[in-house]
Design a protein around this motif. Structure first.
Motif, PDB file in Angstrom:
ATOM      1  N   GLY A  54       0.797  -1.217   0.000  1.00  0.00           N
ATOM      2  CA  GLY A  54       0.000   0.000   0.000  1.00  0.00           C
ATOM      3  C   GLY A  54       0.826   1.262   0.000  1.00  0.00           C
ATOM      4  N   ASP A  56       3.557   4.221   1.581  1.00  0.00           N
ATOM      5  CA  ASP A  56       3.411   5.223   2.624  1.00  0.00           C
ATOM      6  C   ASP A  56       3.706   6.582   2.021  1.00  0.00           C
ATOM      7  OD1 ASP A  56       6.110   5.061   2.273  1.00  0.00           O
ATOM      8  OD2 ASP A  56       6.612   4.656   4.335  1.00  0.00           O
ATOM      9  N   ILE A  57       3.579   7.626   2.808  1.00  0.00           N
ATOM     10  CA  ILE A  57       3.770   8.958   2.252  1.00  0.00           C
ATOM     11  C   ILE A  57       5.223   9.237   1.929  1.00  0.00           C
ATOM     12  CG2 ILE A  57       1.719   9.854   3.411  1.00  0.00           C
ATOM     13  CD1 ILE A  57       3.585  11.420   5.266  1.00  0.00           C
ATOM     14  N   ASN A  61       3.209   8.567  -2.076  1.00  0.00           N
ATOM     15  CA  ASN A  61       1.899   7.959  -2.262  1.00  0.00           C
ATOM     16  C   ASN A  61       0.949   8.503  -1.200  1.00  0.00           C
ATOM     17  OD1 ASN A  61      -0.281   6.337  -2.680  1.00  0.00           O
ATOM     18  ND2 ASN A  61       0.688   4.459  -1.969  1.00  0.00           N
ATOM     19  N   PHE A  62       0.117   9.454  -1.575  1.00  0.00           N
ATOM     20  CA  PHE A  62      -0.819  10.042  -0.624  1.00  0.00           C
ATOM     21  C   PHE A  62      -2.162   9.335  -0.686  1.00  0.00           C
ATOM     22  CE2 PHE A  62       2.243  13.462  -0.631  1.00  0.00           C
ATOM     23  CZ  PHE A  62       2.277  13.797   0.699  1.00  0.00           C
ATOM     24  N   SER A  63      -2.121   8.023  -0.606  1.00  0.00           N
ATOM     25  CA  SER A  63      -3.343   7.237  -0.588  1.00  0.00           C
ATOM     26  C   SER A  63      -3.850   7.128   0.846  1.00  0.00           C
ATOM     27  CB  SER A  63      -3.084   5.838  -1.151  1.00  0.00           C
ATOM     28  OG  SER A  63      -2.216   5.131  -0.302  1.00  0.00           O
ATOM     29  N   ILE A  64      -5.074   6.673   0.994  1.00  0.00           N
ATOM     30  CA  ILE A  64      -5.645   6.473   2.328  1.00  0.00           C
ATOM     31  C   ILE A  64      -4.825   5.440   3.096  1.00  0.00           C
ATOM     32  CG2 ILE A  64      -7.685   5.665   3.578  1.00  0.00           C
ATOM     33  CD1 ILE A  64      -8.044   8.415   2.326  1.00  0.00           C
ATOM     34  N   ALA A  65      -4.413   4.368   2.434  1.00  0.00           N
ATOM     35  CA  ALA A  65      -3.622   3.336   3.104  1.00  0.00           C
ATOM     36  C   ALA A  65      -2.286   3.898   3.586  1.00  0.00           C
ATOM     37  CB  ALA A  65      -3.391   2.159   2.166  1.00  0.00           C
ATOM     38  N   GLY A  66      -1.658   4.730   2.773  1.00  0.00           N
ATOM     39  CA  GLY A  66      -0.394   5.338   3.167  1.00  0.00           C
ATOM     40  C   GLY A  66      -0.550   6.286   4.335  1.00  0.00           C
TER      41      GLY A  66
END
Length: 90
Positions: A54, A56-57, A61-66
Protein backbone atom coordinates in the motif's frame (compact mmCIF):
# COMPACT_ATOMS: atom_id res chain seq x y z
CA UNK A 1 6.74 22.31 -2.83
CA UNK A 2 6.80 18.67 -1.71
CA UNK A 3 8.61 19.64 1.50
CA UNK A 4 5.84 22.06 2.48
CA UNK A 5 3.18 19.41 1.82
CA UNK A 6 5.22 16.96 3.89
CA UNK A 7 5.26 19.42 6.80
CA UNK A 8 1.52 20.06 6.57
CA UNK A 9 0.59 16.37 6.30
CA UNK A 10 3.11 15.47 9.03
CA UNK A 11 1.62 18.11 11.31
CA UNK A 12 -1.92 16.87 10.73
CA UNK A 13 -0.96 13.23 11.27
CA UNK A 14 1.02 14.11 14.39
CA UNK A 15 -1.89 16.17 15.74
CA UNK A 16 -4.40 13.35 15.14
CA UNK A 17 -2.05 10.84 16.78
CA UNK A 18 -1.58 13.12 19.79
CA UNK A 19 -5.35 13.48 20.12
CA UNK A 20 -5.74 9.68 20.05
CA UNK A 21 -2.95 9.18 22.61
CA UNK A 22 -4.18 12.12 24.73
CA UNK A 23 -0.83 13.95 24.62
CA UNK A 24 -2.09 16.97 22.70
CA UNK A 25 -1.86 19.31 25.69
CA UNK A 26 1.84 18.49 26.10
CA UNK A 27 2.83 19.09 22.48
CA UNK A 28 3.00 22.11 20.28
CA UNK A 29 2.75 22.33 16.51
CA UNK A 30 6.49 21.75 16.06
CA UNK A 31 6.44 18.48 17.99
CA UNK A 32 3.28 17.39 16.14
CA UNK A 33 5.12 17.87 12.83
CA UNK A 34 8.14 15.91 14.07
CA UNK A 35 5.94 13.08 15.40
CA UNK A 36 4.01 12.97 12.11
CA UNK A 37 7.14 12.81 9.93
CA UNK A 38 8.93 10.23 12.10
CA UNK A 39 5.64 8.34 12.37
CA UNK A 40 5.44 8.22 8.57
CA UNK A 41 8.87 6.61 8.42
CA UNK A 42 7.99 4.23 11.26
CA UNK A 43 4.64 3.33 9.69
CA UNK A 44 6.29 2.64 6.34
CA UNK A 45 8.89 0.48 8.01
CA UNK A 46 6.31 -1.49 10.03
CA UNK A 47 4.10 -1.90 6.95
CA UNK A 48 7.07 -3.13 4.93
CA UNK A 49 8.06 -5.65 7.60
CA UNK A 50 4.52 -7.00 7.85
CA UNK A 51 4.16 -7.12 4.09
CA UNK A 52 1.06 -4.92 4.11
CA UNK A 53 2.07 -2.99 1.02
CA UNK A 54 0.00 0.00 0.00
CA UNK A 55 2.98 2.32 0.29
CA UNK A 56 3.41 5.22 2.62
CA UNK A 57 3.77 8.96 2.25
CA UNK A 58 7.55 8.58 2.07
CA UNK A 59 7.08 7.12 -1.43
CA UNK A 60 5.01 10.11 -2.50
CA UNK A 61 1.90 7.96 -2.26
CA UNK A 62 -0.82 10.04 -0.62
CA UNK A 63 -3.34 7.24 -0.59
CA UNK A 64 -5.64 6.47 2.33
CA UNK A 65 -3.62 3.34 3.10
CA UNK A 66 -0.39 5.34 3.17
CA UNK A 67 -1.86 7.99 5.42
CA UNK A 68 -3.27 5.34 7.78
CA UNK A 69 0.11 3.60 7.99
CA UNK A 70 1.69 6.96 8.82
CA UNK A 71 -0.92 7.51 11.53
CA UNK A 72 -0.25 4.05 12.97
CA UNK A 73 3.47 4.83 12.98
CA UNK A 74 2.88 8.13 14.80
CA UNK A 75 0.70 6.38 17.39
CA UNK A 76 3.37 3.72 17.94
CA UNK A 77 5.98 6.46 18.31
CA UNK A 78 3.90 8.30 20.91
CA UNK A 79 3.29 5.03 22.79
CA UNK A 80 7.05 4.41 22.93
CA UNK A 81 7.68 7.97 24.12
CA UNK A 82 4.97 7.59 26.80
CA UNK A 83 6.51 4.29 27.88
CA UNK A 84 9.85 5.96 28.55
CA UNK A 85 8.39 9.18 29.93
CA UNK A 86 5.94 7.67 32.42
CA UNK A 87 7.20 4.12 32.77
CA UNK A 88 3.98 2.69 31.33
CA UNK A 89 1.64 3.10 28.37
CA UNK A 90 -1.77 4.66 29.01
Amino acid sequence: MGFIIWLIVGGIIGWIASMIMKTDGQQGIFLNIIVGIIGAFLGGWIGGMLGLGGGDINDGNFSIAGLLMSLVGAIVLLAIVNLFRRGRVR
